[in-house]
Design an enzyme around this catalytic site. Sequence first.
Site, mmCIF file in Angstrom:
data_model
loop_
_atom_site.group_PDB
_atom_site.id
_atom_site.type_symbol
_atom_site.label_atom_id
_atom_site.label_comp_id
_atom_site.label_asym_id
_atom_site.label_seq_id
_atom_site.Cartn_x
_atom_site.Cartn_y
_atom_site.Cartn_z
ATOM 1 N N TYR A 1 4.912 -6.570 17.406
ATOM 2 C CA TYR A 1 5.081 -5.736 16.213
ATOM 3 C C TYR A 1 5.830 -4.447 16.572
ATOM 4 O O TYR A 1 6.857 -4.119 15.968
ATOM 5 C CB TYR A 1 3.722 -5.412 15.592
ATOM 6 C CG TYR A 1 3.774 -4.280 14.590
ATOM 7 C CD1 TYR A 1 4.547 -4.374 13.439
ATOM 8 C CD2 TYR A 1 3.059 -3.102 14.819
ATOM 9 C CE1 TYR A 1 4.618 -3.322 12.532
ATOM 10 C CE2 TYR A 1 3.116 -2.047 13.905
ATOM 11 C CZ TYR A 1 3.893 -2.159 12.777
ATOM 12 O OH TYR A 1 3.962 -1.115 11.887
ATOM 13 N N ALA B 1 9.220 -3.022 3.542
ATOM 14 C CA ALA B 1 8.855 -4.431 3.677
ATOM 15 C C ALA B 1 8.871 -4.855 5.143
ATOM 16 O O ALA B 1 9.891 -4.729 5.823
ATOM 17 C CB ALA B 1 9.825 -5.297 2.866
ATOM 18 N N PHE C 1 1.626 7.338 11.946
ATOM 19 C CA PHE C 1 0.418 7.194 12.719
ATOM 20 C C PHE C 1 -0.603 6.486 11.811
ATOM 21 O O PHE C 1 -0.259 5.506 11.165
ATOM 22 C CB PHE C 1 -0.001 8.544 13.295
ATOM 23 C CG PHE C 1 0.867 8.923 14.477
ATOM 24 C CD1 PHE C 1 0.358 8.928 15.753
ATOM 25 C CD2 PHE C 1 2.221 9.203 14.306
ATOM 26 C CE1 PHE C 1 1.158 9.207 16.854
ATOM 27 C CE2 PHE C 1 3.043 9.484 15.395
ATOM 28 C CZ PHE C 1 2.505 9.488 16.670
ATOM 29 N N ASN C 2 -1.840 6.884 11.694
ATOM 30 C CA ASN C 2 -2.815 6.124 10.905
ATOM 31 C C ASN C 2 -2.849 6.617 9.469
ATOM 32 O O ASN C 2 -3.270 7.752 9.209
ATOM 33 C CB ASN C 2 -4.215 6.222 11.525
ATOM 34 C CG ASN C 2 -4.381 5.302 12.716
ATOM 35 O OD1 ASN C 2 -3.482 5.202 13.550
ATOM 36 N ND2 ASN C 2 -5.493 4.610 12.804
ATOM 37 N N TYR D 1 0.824 -1.222 0.000
ATOM 38 C CA TYR D 1 0.000 0.000 0.000
ATOM 39 C C TYR D 1 0.853 1.264 0.000
ATOM 40 O O TYR D 1 0.824 2.060 -0.940
ATOM 41 C CB TYR D 1 -0.926 -0.056 1.219
ATOM 42 C CG TYR D 1 -1.728 1.192 1.504
ATOM 43 C CD1 TYR D 1 -2.370 1.903 0.491
ATOM 44 C CD2 TYR D 1 -1.870 1.638 2.814
ATOM 45 C CE1 TYR D 1 -3.118 3.033 0.776
ATOM 46 C CE2 TYR D 1 -2.618 2.763 3.112
ATOM 47 C CZ TYR D 1 -3.240 3.466 2.093
ATOM 48 O OH TYR D 1 -3.983 4.582 2.382
ATOM 49 N N HIS E 1 -7.779 -2.054 9.263
ATOM 50 C CA HIS E 1 -7.848 -0.604 9.383
ATOM 51 C C HIS E 1 -9.284 -0.089 9.265
ATOM 52 O O HIS E 1 -10.101 -0.640 8.524
ATOM 53 C CB HIS E 1 -6.958 0.053 8.323
ATOM 54 C CG HIS E 1 -5.508 -0.255 8.514
ATOM 55 N ND1 HIS E 1 -4.585 -0.192 7.500
ATOM 56 C CD2 HIS E 1 -4.820 -0.642 9.622
ATOM 57 C CE1 HIS E 1 -3.392 -0.511 7.965
ATOM 58 N NE2 HIS E 1 -3.514 -0.789 9.245
ATOM 59 N N VAL F 1 -17.204 -1.229 16.074
ATOM 60 C CA VAL F 1 -16.523 -0.158 16.793
ATOM 61 C C VAL F 1 -16.057 -0.746 18.111
ATOM 62 O O VAL F 1 -16.865 -1.085 18.987
ATOM 63 C CB VAL F 1 -17.449 1.049 17.029
ATOM 64 C CG1 VAL F 1 -16.744 2.096 17.897
ATOM 65 C CG2 VAL F 1 -17.862 1.666 15.704
#
Length: 325
Positions: A140, A73, A168-169, A11, A186, A204
Amino acid sequence: MRLLVTGGAGYIGSVVAAQLLAAGHQVVVLDSLERGHRGALPAGAELVEVELEDGHAVAETLAPGFDAVLHFAARALVGESVAHPERYWRTNVGGTLNLLDGMREAGVERLVFSSTCATYGDPDTVPIAEETPERPTNPYGASKLAVDRMIADHCAAHRLGAISLRYFNVAGAAGPHGEDHDPETHVVPNVLRVALGQREHVEVYGTDYPTPDGTAIRDYIHVEDLAAAHLLALDAIAPGRHRILNLGNGAGFSVKEVVEAARRVTGHAIPVKEAPRRPGDPPELVAASERIRAELGWEPAKPGLEEIIADAWAWHRAHPDGYGD
């Protein structure tokens, strides 16, 4: 420049590779395609199908010489890292050591590393600055922190120049390049899958956080803005120096705000199912982004939540089955 992009069929890596090509650079992508997509590879990029765990193949790929490496990667699923930590230490840490060994042998002295805010764990203060204590809460984040420290040691010992960007996101899409993960964890793509009719509702996780609406708050950054920071970082590398820079908009949005924005963008009701908190999910993660703005001159061009979601929505409508592979 001649550049190696590891994970360039993923991505974020594919968007960065496309921007590098557009800037006139020569791009070679190293990707095993285990989680990347051949269809994500930008036109004009050369693909070398190699796993980071194969140190000999990584060294052979680097041997012809490169001006720099941009390293994306990695394994990046928190839940998987808890269930199978060995995969994360083998790929993220061992694979990066193979990459650093190959770079040293080939005389490649510049590196931009895709790090993560998961290195901070559950911070005591928000926004999160680079000086925030690093206390990862899962393998992770721990593996990424280990890589940051390994890179710092290589910079001190071998005059490598490197910048670690702690994300961050990330969300949104960039033309033909979008988010296609399996499994998808996500929020934005999962919300949009409901609007596409591929899911009945979106879960949620947690509605009792100490936040204004009870749902977790995160810092969302458009993938194009994130990619642009890598090109700036590439030009800011100094020999023998390792810098860590947080990469986020510096503004937080709750899960409920994301759902409401997606409803406005898509015109879909997007039913919600409330679920318990996931273990280890902090109430709020927002970047302090002053340092990257001051040191790299970076500014987000698309900071708005609706704009981020609108670009992602356009991609998912055009690619309802992702890359189809």
